[in-house]
Design a protein around this motif. Structure first.
Motif, short mmCIF file in Angstrom:
data_model
loop_
_atom_site.label_atom_id
_atom_site.label_comp_id
_atom_site.label_asym_id
_atom_site.label_seq_id
_atom_site.Cartn_x
_atom_site.Cartn_y
_atom_site.Cartn_z
N LEU A 116 0.83 -1.21 0.00
CA LEU A 116 0.00 0.00 0.00
C LEU A 116 0.86 1.26 0.00
O LEU A 116 1.85 1.34 0.73
CB LEU A 116 -0.92 0.01 1.22
CG LEU A 116 -1.87 -1.17 1.39
CD1 LEU A 116 -2.64 -1.06 2.69
CD2 LEU A 116 -2.83 -1.26 0.21
N SER A 117 0.47 2.23 -0.80
CA SER A 117 1.15 3.52 -0.83
C SER A 117 0.52 4.45 0.19
O SER A 117 -0.69 4.44 0.38
CB SER A 117 1.04 4.14 -2.23
OG SER A 117 1.62 3.31 -3.20
N HIS A 118 1.35 5.27 0.82
CA HIS A 118 0.84 6.18 1.85
C HIS A 118 0.31 7.46 1.24
O HIS A 118 0.90 8.03 0.32
CB HIS A 118 1.94 6.53 2.85
CG HIS A 118 1.49 7.49 3.91
ND1 HIS A 118 1.90 8.80 3.96
CD2 HIS A 118 0.62 7.32 4.94
CE1 HIS A 118 1.32 9.40 5.00
NE2 HIS A 118 0.55 8.53 5.60
N VAL A 119 -0.82 7.94 1.77
CA VAL A 119 -1.42 9.20 1.36
C VAL A 119 -1.57 10.07 2.60
O VAL A 119 -2.13 9.64 3.61
CB VAL A 119 -2.79 9.01 0.71
CG1 VAL A 119 -3.44 10.35 0.42
CG2 VAL A 119 -2.67 8.21 -0.58
N ASN A 120 -1.04 11.29 2.52
CA ASN A 120 -1.17 12.26 3.61
C ASN A 120 -2.55 12.91 3.48
O ASN A 120 -2.72 13.86 2.71
CB ASN A 120 -0.05 13.29 3.52
CG ASN A 120 -0.07 14.29 4.66
OD1 ASN A 120 -1.09 14.48 5.33
ND2 ASN A 120 1.05 14.95 4.88
N LEU A 121 -3.52 12.42 4.23
CA LEU A 121 -4.89 12.93 4.12
C LEU A 121 -5.01 14.36 4.61
O LEU A 121 -5.85 15.12 4.13
CB LEU A 121 -5.84 12.01 4.90
CG LEU A 121 -5.90 10.56 4.39
CD1 LEU A 121 -6.72 9.70 5.35
CD2 LEU A 121 -6.50 10.51 2.99
N LYS A 122 -4.17 14.73 5.55
CA LYS A 122 -4.15 16.12 6.05
C LYS A 122 -3.81 17.08 4.91
O LYS A 122 -4.45 18.12 4.75
CB LYS A 122 -3.13 16.23 7.17
CG LYS A 122 -3.07 17.56 7.88
CD LYS A 122 -2.02 17.49 9.00
CE LYS A 122 -2.02 18.72 9.87
NZ LYS A 122 -1.00 18.60 10.97
N PRO A 169 -9.66 14.12 -1.49
CA PRO A 169 -9.52 13.45 -2.77
C PRO A 169 -8.14 12.82 -2.91
O PRO A 169 -7.14 13.38 -2.50
CB PRO A 169 -9.72 14.57 -3.79
CG PRO A 169 -9.39 15.83 -3.04
CD PRO A 169 -9.86 15.59 -1.64
N GLN A 170 -8.13 11.61 -3.47
CA GLN A 170 -6.87 10.90 -3.63
C GLN A 170 -6.05 11.50 -4.76
O GLN A 170 -6.60 11.91 -5.79
CB GLN A 170 -7.12 9.42 -3.92
CG GLN A 170 -7.94 8.72 -2.85
CD GLN A 170 -7.35 8.87 -1.47
OE1 GLN A 170 -6.21 8.51 -1.24
NE2 GLN A 170 -8.12 9.46 -0.56
N PRO A 171 -4.72 11.59 -4.58
CA PRO A 171 -3.86 12.19 -5.63
C PRO A 171 -3.80 11.31 -6.87
O PRO A 171 -4.10 10.13 -6.81
CB PRO A 171 -2.50 12.26 -4.93
CG PRO A 171 -2.53 11.17 -3.89
CD PRO A 171 -3.97 11.13 -3.42
#
Length: 205
Positions: A150-156, A203-205
């Protein structure tokens, strides 16, 4: 009564039902993780010495619906005694972590939980801290990452970008979109669940 008709359509040269089409295009679940770690006031505990003391995680839809959850306390080893500041901030008591499993065991449990939705591609947290702390504890204990696929997404960051504002804390973000902060703040599962509620605005990048 009208007979229910089977709706079909051509999609990528295959004939599929309308229900199957929706399922194929439904957004993939997202793993949301929140960690609590050893800490102290001011510079009492350097960042590189911080250790995970609680893991909270939820699988959620992009609409913020929680599908599954995981939580576990973790026993720190580098600084096994929690500071008074840390206990007051999190509500986690010394007795709670004294009997908790060590990080390698919890990491293995988290790895198993992270595999429940094989089609998923990302995991998210509110900020970069959680990603860095997982890497730090994995290195300290000599174990592999529990989230290799899994790739990390900075939701903040994604929340701030979508609203064209500076990054804000999770509690403030909930206020901005008119949602309540449920549960105890600075506890892993409660925070992960609250972060999941913000996914529609991240929204996801």
């Amino acid at each position: 009564k009208k007979t229910m008709l089977l709706l079909c359509m051509i999609y990528k040269n295959y004939t599929i039902t309308f229900k199957e089409f929706c399922m194929k295009n439904h957004s993939k679940p997202i793993l949301v993780i929140d960690l609590e770690a050893t800490c102290d006031e001011g510079d009492g505990l350097p960042g590189e010495d911080m250790e995970v003391i609680e893991v909270g995680a939820v699988w959620a839809t992009a609409e913020g619906e929680v599908l599954d959850s995981f939580e576990s306390l973790v026993r720190p080893t580098l600084h096994p005694q929690l500071s008074a500041f840390c206990q007051a901030l999190t509500g986690i008591r010394q007795a709670d972590v004294d009997t908790a499993p060590l990080f390698p065991e919890v990491a293995a449990q988290l790895a198993s939980f992270a595999q429940r939705y094989p089609a998923a591609a990302v995991w998210g947290s509110w900020g970069k801290f959680d990603d860095k702390q997982i890497q730090r504890d994995c290195q300290r204990h000599g174990v592999a990452s529990p989230l290799p696929a899994l790739s990390h997404v900075n939701l903040k960051r994604q929340f701030a970008k979508s609203r064209k504002i500076k990054e804000v804390g999770m509690a403030r973000a909930l206020q901005m979109v008119g949602l309540p902060l449920d549960g105890a703040h600075h506890r892993g599962l409660a925070d992960a669940t609250n972060i999941a509620k913000l996914l529609p605005w991240c929204p996801q990048p």
